[in-house]
Design an enzyme around this catalytic site. Structure first.
Site, PDB file in Angstrom:
ATOM      1  N   GLU A  55       0.827  -1.202   0.000  1.00  0.00           N
ATOM      2  CA  GLU A  55       0.000   0.000   0.000  1.00  0.00           C
ATOM      3  C   GLU A  55       0.870   1.264   0.000  1.00  0.00           C
ATOM      4  O   GLU A  55       0.565   2.241  -0.691  1.00  0.00           O
ATOM      5  CB  GLU A  55      -0.913   0.013   1.227  1.00  0.00           C
ATOM      6  CG  GLU A  55      -1.878  -1.165   1.289  1.00  0.00           C
ATOM      7  CD  GLU A  55      -1.329  -2.344   2.085  1.00  0.00           C
ATOM      8  OE1 GLU A  55      -2.120  -2.982   2.797  1.00  0.00           O
ATOM      9  OE2 GLU A  55      -0.106  -2.625   1.988  1.00  0.00           O
ATOM     10  N   MET A 165      20.098 -45.312  -8.571  1.00  0.00           N
ATOM     11  CA  MET A 165      20.558 -46.683  -8.777  1.00  0.00           C
ATOM     12  C   MET A 165      20.800 -47.327  -7.415  1.00  0.00           C
ATOM     13  O   MET A 165      20.842 -46.658  -6.382  1.00  0.00           O
ATOM     14  CB  MET A 165      21.852 -46.685  -9.602  1.00  0.00           C
ATOM     15  CG  MET A 165      21.740 -45.971 -10.947  1.00  0.00           C
ATOM     16  SD  MET A 165      20.507 -46.713 -12.054  1.00  0.00           S
ATOM     17  CE  MET A 165      21.316 -48.264 -12.459  1.00  0.00           C
ATOM     18  N   VAL A 297      14.388 -42.431   3.063  1.00  0.00           N
ATOM     19  CA  VAL A 297      14.178 -42.654   4.499  1.00  0.00           C
ATOM     20  C   VAL A 297      13.462 -41.462   5.124  1.00  0.00           C
ATOM     21  O   VAL A 297      12.422 -41.613   5.781  1.00  0.00           O
ATOM     22  CB  VAL A 297      15.518 -42.922   5.221  1.00  0.00           C
ATOM     23  CG1 VAL A 297      15.291 -42.996   6.732  1.00  0.00           C
ATOM     24  CG2 VAL A 297      16.138 -44.223   4.725  1.00  0.00           C
ATOM     25  N   ASN A 299      11.901 -39.000   3.545  1.00  0.00           N
ATOM     26  CA  ASN A 299      10.606 -38.799   2.899  1.00  0.00           C
ATOM     27  C   ASN A 299       9.567 -39.780   3.420  1.00  0.00           C
ATOM     28  O   ASN A 299       8.399 -39.416   3.604  1.00  0.00           O
ATOM     29  CB  ASN A 299      10.744 -38.920   1.382  1.00  0.00           C
ATOM     30  CG  ASN A 299      11.024 -37.577   0.725  1.00  0.00           C
ATOM     31  OD1 ASN A 299      10.226 -36.654   0.833  1.00  0.00           O
ATOM     32  ND2 ASN A 299      12.174 -37.446   0.068  1.00  0.00           N
ATOM     33  N   ALA A 301       9.543 -41.114   6.441  1.00  0.00           N
ATOM     34  CA  ALA A 301       9.219 -40.712   7.811  1.00  0.00           C
ATOM     35  C   ALA A 301       8.275 -39.514   7.826  1.00  0.00           C
ATOM     36  O   ALA A 301       7.322 -39.472   8.619  1.00  0.00           O
ATOM     37  CB  ALA A 301      10.504 -40.392   8.568  1.00  0.00           C
TER      38      ALA A 301
END
Length: 361
Positions: A55, A165, A297, A299, A301
Site C-alpha cells: 500500500e 541406482m 528414508v 521422505n 518418515a
C-alpha cells in the site's frame, strides 16, 4: 459489496504480489493497485521485509489519491511493525474504498485492519479472488494459523518409480529444464530441508541458482549424531546453514559452530529427531515454506507422520531397474488397506519430463 471491475483490478494486484515471491520472507507477498474513475493511478508490491508494504509503495508516487479505491491482496496492517500501519496511510491519503482479497491470518491484525478502515468511514469489501490470494501465501497462512511451515517435498523418479541406482547414483534422472524448475522452487522457499545421508552422499549446495534477485533459502540438515563434515560446501555459501540434532556431544557441536554452522538440539523420538518438534522449531524460525530435498528414508518418515502438504514429483522417461531405490521407505505398510493415498492436483510437461503435483487426501 463488490463492484463489476473488482476482480479485474484484484487480478492486477495479485500479479504485482507475485513479483515478490523470491524476496519477501518472512513477510507475505502482497500487491496493491489504486484506481479512480476506472483508471489505475498507482501500483506497488512488497519487495522485502523492512521495506515499504504494498500500500505504501502504491501511494508513494501518487500526489493525490483522494476518493480512490485500493485493491490489496491482503488486509492492510493496523499494527506498528518494522514499518508504520498501512491503515493509517490509506486513511490519511483519503482513500474512499478498500477491497481486500483476504483477511490477514496474523493474529496481530486478523480483521482489526478492516475494522479500523470502516471506523474511519472507508467502504470495505473482502474476499475478492480470495483463493488466488491464499495460494500465493500458503506458507505464511500455515505459519500464522498452525505455527509451522507449509511443507513441499520435491522428488525425481524414473518411469519405474526409482530415485537412484542401487549404488545411490542419481545424477541426473531428469533433464536440464526440470532441474531449472527445481531452482525456481528453491527460490520460492524459505528453507530447504535434507538429511545427513544426502549430505554425505552428494555434498549438495542447497541454494537457488536463478537469474533474478533472490533471498537465498536457509539450509537445514537433520543430523541425529552430528556427522556433518566441516568441509561441506553449503557452509561456505552465503546465508544460514542449520544443523538440527538430538546428540549431546558438545565438542562436535562447537567444532561445527566454529566452521559456520548453527547447531540446535531438539527432542528425539525412537533414536531419531522428533519430526513434529522439527516443524515447530522451523515455525519459530519464521520459515513460511519448507522444501524437502531428501532420500527415501526421510521422505518416508515425513509421509508416515503426515507432515507434508504437497509433493512435486518429476518423472523422467527412463528406467533404472528393480535394484534401484524407491521414493519412500514405509516399512509399516503391509496390506493394500494400509496404502497412502494422494490426490493429483496438476500435471505439466517440463522439457522431456513430467511434473506431477500431489496433495495428501
Amino acid at each position: 459489496m463488490t463492484a463489476p471491475h473488482d476482480a479485474f483490478y484484484m487480478a492486477q494486484a495479485i500479479s504485482l504480489a507475485k513479483k515478490g515471491r523470491y524476496t519477501t520472507d518472512p513477510n507475505p507477498r502482497v500487491g496493491c493497485v489504486l484506481v479512480r474513475d476506472d483508471t489505475v493511478i498507482g501500483a506497488g508490491w512488497h519487495v522485502k521485509a523492512g521495506q515499504g508494504h504494498a500500500e505504501i509503495e502504491a501511494l508513494k508516487n501518487v500526489p493525490d489519491a483522494k476518493g480512490a479505491t485500493a485493491y490489496v491482496t491482503l488486509e492492510p496492517c493496523s499494527h506498528q511493525g518494522r514499518t508504520p500501519p498501512c491503515c493509517d496511510a490509506l486513511i490519511k491519503a483519503g482513500i474512499a474504498r478498500v477491497v481486500a482479497a483476504m483477511q490477514d491470518p496474523n493474529p496481530q491484525v486478523s480483521g482489526s485492519g478492516l475494522e479500523k478502515l470502516k471506523a474511519a468511514g472507508i467502504e470495505v469489501s473482502c474476499g475478492v479472488l480470495q483463493e488466488d490470494a491464499m495460494a500465493l501465501n500458503r506458507g505464511f497462512i500455515k505459519r500464522m494459523t498452525q505455527n509451522r511451515p507449509f511443507v513441499r517435498s520435491k522428488l525425481a523418479m524414473s518411469l519405474d518409480g526409482r530415485t537412484a541406482m542401487a549404488s545411490g547414483e542419481s545424477k541426473w534422472i531428469t533433464g536440464a529444464e526440470a532441474r531449472a524448475d527445481v531452482h525456481r522452487l528453491r527460490a520460492e522457499s524459505s528453507a530447504i530441508l535434507t538429511g545427513i545421508g544426502t549430505v554425505l552422499a552428494d555434498d549438495p549446495a542447497l541454494n537457488a541458482r536463478v537469474d533474478v534477485d533472490v533471498l537465498q533459502p536457509i539450509r537445514v540438515v537433520l543430523d541425529t549424531e552430528l556427522n556433518m563434515p566441516v568441509t561441506a560446501q553449503m557452509v561456505k555459501l552465503p546465508g544460514r546453514s542449520l544443523i538440527l540434532t538430538c546428540a549431546e556431544d558438545q565438542q562436535k557441536q562447537q567444532t561445527l559452530q566454529q566452521a559456520g554452522f548453527e547447531v540446535y538440539r531438539l527432542p528425539g523420538k525412537n533414536g531419531r529427531l522428533d519430526l513434529h518438534a522439527v516443524m515447530d522449531f522451523l515455525g519459530r524460525q519464521q520459515i513460511n515454506e519448507l522444501l524437502v530435498e531428501a532420500g527415501f528414508v526421510l521422505n518416508g518418515a515425513l509421509l508416515a507422520e503426515g507432515l507434508v502438504d504437497e509433493y512435486v514429483i518429476y518423472m523422467a522417461p527412463c528406467i533404472l531397474g528393480d535394484q534401484g531405490r524407491g521414493l519412500f521407505n514405509l516399512p509399516g505398510l503391509q496390506q493394500m488397506a494400509d496404502k497412502e493415498q494422494l490426490k493429483l492436483r496438476d500435471v505439466r510437461q517440463i522439457g522431456q519430463d513430467l511434473k506431477l503435483t500431489y496433495t495428501p487426501l
